[in-house]
Design a protein around this motif. Structure first.
Motif, PDB file in Angstrom:
ATOM      1  N   GLU A  87      -8.368  -2.075  -4.805  1.00  0.00           N
ATOM      2  CA  GLU A  87      -7.649  -2.475  -3.594  1.00  0.00           C
ATOM      3  C   GLU A  87      -8.105  -3.844  -3.106  1.00  0.00           C
ATOM      4  O   GLU A  87      -9.301  -4.162  -3.172  1.00  0.00           O
TER       5      GLU A  87
ATOM      6  N   ASP B 188       2.625  -1.185   4.382  1.00  0.00           N
ATOM      7  CA  ASP B 188       2.637   0.243   4.060  1.00  0.00           C
ATOM      8  C   ASP B 188       4.063   0.649   3.711  1.00  0.00           C
ATOM      9  O   ASP B 188       4.872   0.920   4.598  1.00  0.00           O
ATOM     10  N   SER B 189       4.323   0.697   2.410  1.00  0.00           N
ATOM     11  CA  SER B 189       5.713   0.898   1.975  1.00  0.00           C
ATOM     12  C   SER B 189       6.209   2.324   2.182  1.00  0.00           C
ATOM     13  O   SER B 189       7.396   2.583   2.057  1.00  0.00           O
ATOM     14  N   ASP B 190       5.294   3.239   2.500  1.00  0.00           N
ATOM     15  CA  ASP B 190       5.767   4.605   2.754  1.00  0.00           C
ATOM     16  C   ASP B 190       5.897   4.884   4.253  1.00  0.00           C
ATOM     17  O   ASP B 190       6.188   5.999   4.659  1.00  0.00           O
ATOM     18  N   LYS B 191       5.680   3.850   5.072  1.00  0.00           N
ATOM     19  CA  LYS B 191       5.760   4.068   6.521  1.00  0.00           C
ATOM     20  C   LYS B 191       6.867   3.271   7.195  1.00  0.00           C
ATOM     21  O   LYS B 191       7.424   3.700   8.192  1.00  0.00           O
ATOM     22  N   GLU B 192       7.135   2.033   6.664  1.00  0.00           N
ATOM     23  CA  GLU B 192       8.130   1.176   7.315  1.00  0.00           C
ATOM     24  C   GLU B 192       9.267   0.857   6.352  1.00  0.00           C
ATOM     25  O   GLU B 192       9.084   0.923   5.132  1.00  0.00           O
TER      26      GLU B 192
ATOM     27  N   ILE C 259      -0.997  -6.424   4.734  1.00  0.00           N
ATOM     28  CA  ILE C 259      -0.902  -5.096   4.131  1.00  0.00           C
ATOM     29  C   ILE C 259       0.452  -4.520   4.546  1.00  0.00           C
ATOM     30  O   ILE C 259       0.780  -4.481   5.736  1.00  0.00           O
TER      31      ILE C 259
ATOM     32  N   ARG D 159       0.824  -1.204   0.000  1.00  0.00           N
ATOM     33  CA  ARG D 159       0.000   0.000   0.000  1.00  0.00           C
ATOM     34  C   ARG D 159       0.861   1.257   0.000  1.00  0.00           C
ATOM     35  O   ARG D 159       1.769   1.389   0.826  1.00  0.00           O
ATOM     36  N   CYS D 160       0.537   2.130  -0.912  1.00  0.00           N
ATOM     37  CA  CYS D 160       1.266   3.393  -1.008  1.00  0.00           C
ATOM     38  C   CYS D 160       0.359   4.353  -1.758  1.00  0.00           C
ATOM     39  O   CYS D 160      -0.254   3.975  -2.758  1.00  0.00           O
ATOM     40  N   SER D 161       0.257   5.578  -1.280  1.00  0.00           N
ATOM     41  CA  SER D 161      -0.656   6.523  -1.922  1.00  0.00           C
ATOM     42  C   SER D 161      -0.186   6.829  -3.348  1.00  0.00           C
ATOM     43  O   SER D 161       1.010   6.780  -3.654  1.00  0.00           O
TER      44      SER D 161
END
Ligand code: PPS
Length: 200
Positions: free
Chosen positions: A168, A177-181, A175, A133-135
């Motif tokens: 999605e 979150d590739s922009d968080k971790e 899930i 998941r990534c915006s």
């Protein structure tokens, strides 16, 4: 009426999937990464494969651009072609599972129905859907191949997230979150999942 599959019979080989898994000392499954272009599917699938290989597991990686240059040469990005792309990849992944291998796949696979079809040809627990998941904003900002720029200017049509949909996952196994971790932490989460399910 006779069609192309009328006189075909599935053979069960003497060496079974179970025997191959026993010999390798771990289960086989598909770790199916899905997400927007630039979300980090390939990066994560690669890092996972490296980690599993270090831990003496038998793996294989099926990756978007590589498969489209070979097996699926000639398929484009219309809804119909993406469907066929994913269908073939699903069948190939299933062969790898039969071979006793942990196969990671990194394809956008934007349509829920197509991902569900792959799940449907595998046995319970063998399809591990991982939503990277990534915006869209972040993916577009990364734009590692300059494709979003081309999609915005109209140089590329049917571009996922811009001019073609991404559905999605509703109940993915994981899930990320590739922009968080960090990549390493996210790989840990996949490895922990495989351990929790007694796959490795
Ligand atoms: S799909 O939707 O699952 O069939 O796509 P996939 O096989 O994963 O291929 C995606 C990669 O192809 C490049 N590319 C495009 N992506 C999306 N839409 C369009 N129109 C397109 N044209 C080319 C792009 O490099 C994708 O790679 P990733 O790694 O996802 O960025």
């Amino acid at each position: 009426t006779t069609n192309h599959t009328t006189n075909l019979y599935y053979h069960q080989s003497e060496v079974t999937k179970q025997l191959r898994q026993q010999q390798k000392g771990h289960k086989s499954a598909v770790i199916w990464f899905t997400g927007l272009s630039g979300a980090g599917k390939s990066t994560l699938a690669n890092a996972l494969e490296q980690r599993l290989t270090t831990e003496q597991k038998h793996t294989y990686l099926l990756d978007g651009d590589n498969v489209r240059l070979g097996l699926n040469k000639g398929l484009g990005f219309s809804e119909e072609d993406r469907k066929e792309n994913i269908r073939r990849i699903g069948e190939v992944a299933k062969l790898f599972v039969d071979a006793g291998i942990l196969v990671a796949t990194a394809f956008i696979s934007p349509f829920k129905e197509d991902r569900d079809s792959v799940r449907g040809i595998l046995e319970d627990g063998e399809f591990i859907e991982v939503y990277v998941r990534c915006s869209l904003e972040k993916c577009e900002q990364r734009d590692p191949k300059g494709l979003y720029k081309k999609a915005r200017s109209g140089e590329i049509s049917d571009f996922t997230g811009i001019s073609s949909p991404y559905e999605e996952p509703v109940h993915p196994e994981l899930i990320l979150d590739s922009d968080k971790e960090s990549v390493e932490d996210l790989v840990d989460r996949v490895v922990n999942y495989l351990k929790k399910k007694n796959m490795i």
